[in-house]
Motif scaffolding. Structure first.
Motif, PDB file in Angstrom:
ATOM      1  N   GLN A  15     -27.800   5.894  66.512  1.00 53.05           N
ATOM      2  CA  GLN A  15     -26.427   6.246  67.280  1.00 53.05           C
ATOM      3  C   GLN A  15     -25.209   5.037  67.221  1.00 53.05           C
ATOM      4  O   GLN A  15     -25.737   3.861  67.146  1.00 53.05           O
ATOM      5  CB  GLN A  15     -26.624   6.624  68.843  1.00 53.05           C
ATOM      6  CG  GLN A  15     -27.428   7.899  69.062  1.00 53.05           C
ATOM      7  CD  GLN A  15     -27.685   8.213  70.264  1.00 53.05           C
ATOM      8  OE1 GLN A  15     -27.358   7.597  71.254  1.00 53.05           O
ATOM      9  NE2 GLN A  15     -28.429   9.355  70.519  1.00 53.05           N
ATOM     10  N   VAL A  38     -25.523  11.505  72.742  1.00 54.54           N
ATOM     11  CA  VAL A  38     -25.644  12.858  73.089  1.00 54.54           C
ATOM     12  C   VAL A  38     -24.364  13.546  73.595  1.00 54.54           C
ATOM     13  O   VAL A  38     -23.904  14.712  73.290  1.00 54.54           O
ATOM     14  CB  VAL A  38     -26.669  12.866  74.120  1.00 54.54           C
ATOM     15  CG1 VAL A  38     -26.729  14.177  74.805  1.00 54.54           C
ATOM     16  CG2 VAL A  38     -27.851  12.249  73.777  1.00 54.54           C
ATOM     17  N   GLU A  39     -23.654  12.856  74.604  1.00 60.94           N
ATOM     18  CA  GLU A  39     -22.411  13.226  75.055  1.00 60.94           C
ATOM     19  C   GLU A  39     -21.170  13.677  74.071  1.00 60.94           C
ATOM     20  O   GLU A  39     -20.422  14.399  74.531  1.00 60.94           O
ATOM     21  CB  GLU A  39     -21.926  12.322  75.988  1.00 60.94           C
ATOM     22  CG  GLU A  39     -21.379  10.850  75.588  1.00 60.94           C
ATOM     23  CD  GLU A  39     -22.531   9.883  75.358  1.00 60.94           C
ATOM     24  OE1 GLU A  39     -22.239   8.752  75.017  1.00 60.94           O
ATOM     25  OE2 GLU A  39     -23.790  10.347  75.498  1.00 60.94           O
ATOM     26  N   LYS A  40     -21.275  13.189  72.772  1.00 63.08           N
ATOM     27  CA  LYS A  40     -20.165  13.424  71.905  1.00 63.08           C
ATOM     28  C   LYS A  40     -20.655  14.599  70.822  1.00 63.08           C
ATOM     29  O   LYS A  40     -19.955  14.732  70.024  1.00 63.08           O
ATOM     30  CB  LYS A  40     -19.472  12.251  71.506  1.00 63.08           C
ATOM     31  CG  LYS A  40     -19.130  11.292  72.278  1.00 63.08           C
ATOM     32  CD  LYS A  40     -18.595  10.140  71.458  1.00 63.08           C
ATOM     33  CE  LYS A  40     -17.850   8.989  72.485  1.00 63.08           C
ATOM     34  NZ  LYS A  40     -17.250   7.756  71.743  1.00 63.08           N
ATOM     35  N   SER A  94     -21.671  17.579  70.649  1.00 68.13           N
ATOM     36  CA  SER A  94     -21.235  19.118  70.740  1.00 68.13           C
ATOM     37  C   SER A  94     -19.863  19.092  70.118  1.00 68.13           C
ATOM     38  O   SER A  94     -19.736  19.961  69.243  1.00 68.13           O
ATOM     39  CB  SER A  94     -21.412  19.667  72.016  1.00 68.13           C
ATOM     40  OG  SER A  94     -22.570  19.645  72.286  1.00 68.13           O
ATOM     41  N   SER A  95     -18.925  18.369  70.595  1.00 68.91           N
ATOM     42  CA  SER A  95     -17.491  18.387  70.222  1.00 68.91           C
ATOM     43  C   SER A  95     -17.591  17.766  68.877  1.00 68.91           C
ATOM     44  O   SER A  95     -16.818  18.314  68.151  1.00 68.91           O
ATOM     45  CB  SER A  95     -16.703  17.513  71.186  1.00 68.91           C
ATOM     46  OG  SER A  95     -17.323  16.018  70.989  1.00 68.91           O
ATOM     47  N   LYS A 119     -16.663  21.164  74.416  1.00 67.38           N
ATOM     48  CA  LYS A 119     -16.814  21.111  76.003  1.00 67.38           C
ATOM     49  C   LYS A 119     -17.588  22.399  76.499  1.00 67.38           C
ATOM     50  O   LYS A 119     -18.292  22.321  77.433  1.00 67.38           O
ATOM     51  CB  LYS A 119     -15.313  20.891  76.823  1.00 67.38           C
ATOM     52  CG  LYS A 119     -14.735  19.589  76.356  1.00 67.38           C
ATOM     53  CD  LYS A 119     -13.408  19.586  77.075  1.00 67.38           C
ATOM     54  CE  LYS A 119     -12.744  18.061  76.516  1.00 67.38           C
ATOM     55  NZ  LYS A 119     -11.433  17.882  77.453  1.00 67.38           N
ATOM     56  N   ASN A 173     -21.168  21.853  75.795  1.00 69.08           N
ATOM     57  CA  ASN A 173     -21.693  21.033  76.680  1.00 69.08           C
ATOM     58  C   ASN A 173     -22.038  21.657  78.008  1.00 69.08           C
ATOM     59  O   ASN A 173     -22.947  21.417  78.775  1.00 69.08           O
ATOM     60  CB  ASN A 173     -21.030  19.744  76.718  1.00 69.08           C
ATOM     61  CG  ASN A 173     -21.169  19.014  75.779  1.00 69.08           C
ATOM     62  OD1 ASN A 173     -22.176  18.814  75.017  1.00 69.08           O
ATOM     63  ND2 ASN A 173     -20.091  18.155  75.367  1.00 69.08           N
ATOM     64  N   THR A 174     -21.100  22.465  78.600  1.00 67.48           N
ATOM     65  CA  THR A 174     -21.181  22.885  79.928  1.00 67.48           C
ATOM     66  C   THR A 174     -21.780  24.372  80.162  1.00 67.48           C
ATOM     67  O   THR A 174     -22.614  24.389  81.028  1.00 67.48           O
ATOM     68  CB  THR A 174     -19.721  23.251  80.708  1.00 67.48           C
ATOM     69  OG1 THR A 174     -19.121  23.902  79.513  1.00 67.48           O
ATOM     70  CG2 THR A 174     -18.849  21.823  80.695  1.00 67.48           C
ATOM     71  N   ALA A 223     -31.233  14.965  72.608  1.00 69.32           N
ATOM     72  CA  ALA A 223     -29.974  15.082  72.209  1.00 69.32           C
ATOM     73  C   ALA A 223     -29.880  16.565  72.124  1.00 69.32           C
ATOM     74  O   ALA A 223     -28.924  17.293  72.473  1.00 69.32           O
ATOM     75  CB  ALA A 223     -29.508  14.607  70.948  1.00 69.32           C
ATOM     76  N   ALA A 226     -29.692  18.670  75.089  1.00 67.03           N
ATOM     77  CA  ALA A 226     -28.409  18.646  76.069  1.00 67.03           C
ATOM     78  C   ALA A 226     -27.528  19.399  75.235  1.00 67.03           C
ATOM     79  O   ALA A 226     -26.650  19.973  75.871  1.00 67.03           O
ATOM     80  CB  ALA A 226     -27.866  16.999  75.758  1.00 67.03           C
ATOM     81  N   ARG A 262     -28.293  23.916  76.165  1.00 64.60           N
ATOM     82  CA  ARG A 262     -28.782  24.468  77.226  1.00 64.60           C
ATOM     83  C   ARG A 262     -28.960  25.960  77.430  1.00 64.60           C
ATOM     84  O   ARG A 262     -29.627  26.417  78.494  1.00 64.60           O
ATOM     85  CB  ARG A 262     -27.851  24.129  78.438  1.00 64.60           C
ATOM     86  CG  ARG A 262     -27.693  22.513  78.639  1.00 64.60           C
ATOM     87  CD  ARG A 262     -27.081  22.097  79.917  1.00 64.60           C
ATOM     88  NE  ARG A 262     -26.880  20.620  80.227  1.00 64.60           N
ATOM     89  CZ  ARG A 262     -25.960  19.771  79.449  1.00 64.60           C
ATOM     90  NH1 ARG A 262     -24.685  20.266  79.035  1.00 64.60           N
ATOM     91  NH2 ARG A 262     -25.782  18.456  79.571  1.00 64.60           N
TER      92      ARG A 262
END
Length: 485
Positions: free
Chosen positions: A4, A130-132, A134-135, A328, A331-332, A478, A481, A484
């Motif tokens: 990463q 991980v947090e980036k 999906s976008s 987003k 992710n949600t 990853a 996440a 889900r």
């Protein structure tokens, strides 16, 4: 296992991959403004000139899954650089062509480079946090649609105001620039399936089956759906793909692991991808004709090729704007929800097109809505695929999913083409598609989009697919996440 990158480095990687996808899409739409002029330019018949478009589809269909598997074996960055080479050479060959054969060869070479996009999407799994993830997947996936939408008016403007060869010289420069960016920006991540062998017999078998199938679908309307050639190709495709499937199930290192593709989560995602491809292409085929048909028809809007492209372009811009929102949503709520929502938005866009097709503004609004749905769907499909397959199969599985989308666009072209060819009116001694034909095409697009939403709704949640996944490999954090639902 994942390399990463830092925030700034990640942004540069995602921008490079999105630009690569945009350029690949521009390559595909490059000849659209030239379709009517190709017989004169190349001094050939219309049927021969049509191969300039068909050959790109056929070669890309074969090469995308093959380059995907090679990306898993030797490295995704390396294979992306390999894909750039035929894009450059093919563009130069086309720019220098004065007859149909070298033009077909050049367009075939350009088709070989289309595997760049699924390779790039697969690379994101290795290098993006991980947090980036999906976008980033959503933006790179949508880049194909973005390039198609904005590439058309650019190509039309060049074709209208400059020598047609400028289109191909420009594409060669773009491909070279992408190659430099890939070399300079993308990290060299170790191959996930290093040490496994390449399944050459599987590649040959898949090539025979796909070429036969795609050729029959794309040329069936010209040759006749009941002709011996068309039926023979369908039969050859059926036999070749069955034999190929049996081989893939028995060989140690298959080109595409069919045991993975038949899992409900992967199988239903690919089925929805075919339907999304049909739904997306229906509007792409109908809108330019409605915009350009003469006003004397009573339903045509009398726009030039350039003006028509400009009316369609906002849809591509909207894909760019919607992609981060799609990330987003993934992710949600998970990629399944995003795929269902995307398909429903596409259906709403077709529903809006029916009463609004009488004005250029109405077609533009419908295109914006439809492309917004495509952006959501295109971001969700790779996320679903990558969360359901082992790391060593990421690029191959993405390549296969890209192939399913291409199969959908081919089917959509054939179906809408048949509808428009059968529902016609006579005008000035020429037969053209009728208003009812266009309306029927829009209804088909709406229906297929609703069907894709229904198929997507059946995709099992990750926890339900976990039993199958565990048999091969524990999903990475990853991927959990990113998937889900």
């Amino acid at each position: 296992m994942e390399a990463q990158q830092s925030g700034g480095r990640t942004g540069a990687i995602v921008a490079t991959l999105a630009l690569a996808g945009t350029v690949a899409a521009i390559m595909q739409t490059l000849v659209t403004p030239l379709i009517a002029e190709l017989p004169r330019i190349l001094d050939t018949s219309s049927s021969n000139a049509a191969w300039v478009i068909t050959v790109t589809l056929l070669v890309a269909g074969v090469c995308v899954p093959v380059t995907g598997r090679l990306g898993d074996l030797v490295g995704k960055r390396r294979m992306m650089l390999v894909c750039v080479v035929p894009l450059i050479i093919g563009s130069v060959v086309c720019a220098l062509s004065s007859s149909v054969v070298p033009m077909i060869v050049g367009r075939g070479l350009q088709g070989m480079g289309m595997g760049m996009v699924p390779l790039g999407i697969a690379l994101l799994r290795d290098v993006v946090a991980v947090e980036k993830l999906s976008s980033s997947i959503a933006l790179v996936s949508a880049s194909m649609g973005i390039g198609g939408a904005i590439g058309l008016p650019i190509a039309a403007a060049v074709a209208q105001y400059a020598d047609w060869r400028v289109l191909f010289w420009g594409s060669a420069v773009l491909a070279l620039a992408i190659g430099v960016l890939i070399f300079a920006v993308l990290p060299d991540v170790p191959a996930a399936a290093k040490g496994q062998r390449f399944d050459a017999p599987g590649a040959v078998g898949l090539a025979i089956g796909l070429v036969s199938l795609l050729l029959a679908i794309s040329k069936g309307a010209d040759w006749g759906w009941a002709s011996g050639t068309t039926l023979g190709l369908f039969a050859l495709a059926a036999v070749a793909l069955v034999v190929w499937g049996l081989w893939e199930m028995r060989t140690r290192d298959p080109l595409i692991d069919l045991r993975t593709t038949v899992r409900p989560r992967v199988l239903l995602t690919n089925a929805a991808s075919v339907l999304i491809g049909v739904g997306m292409y229906a509007f792409m085929l109908i809108a330019p004709q409605l915009l350009q048909f003469p006003e004397a028809t009573g339903y045509g809007l009398g726009q030039s090729m350039l003006a028509a492209g400009l009316w369609i372009a906002p849809g591509g811009v909207m894909m760019m704007l919607i992609s981060p929102l799609g990330g987003k949503l993934i992710n949600t709520r998970g990629p399944k929800v995003a795929l269902v929502c995307g398909a429903l938005v596409i259906a709403v866009g077709y529903g809006a097109a029916l009463p609004l097709m009488g004005t250029a503004w109405g077609i533009m609004v419908a295109g914006i809505v439809i492309n917004s749905g495509v952006a959501l769907a295109y971001g969700a499909m790779p996320a679903l695929i990558m969360s359901s397959v082992p790391v060593a199969e990421t690029a191959a599985a993405n390549g296969f999913n890209t192939l399913m989308r291409s199969l959908g666009t081919t089917i959509g072209s054939a179906v809408i083409g048949v509808v428009l060819a059968q529902m016609t009116i006579g005008m000035g001694g020429v037969t053209i598609p009728s208003e009812d034909g266009f309306r029927t095409g829009l209804v088909i697009g709406c229906g297929v989009a609703l069907l894709s939403a229904a198929v997507a709704a059946l995709i099992p949640a990750m926890r339900e697919a976990g039993g199958d996944q565990a048999a091969d490999e524990e999903p990475a954090a990853a991927d959990q996440a990113a998937a889900r639902a």
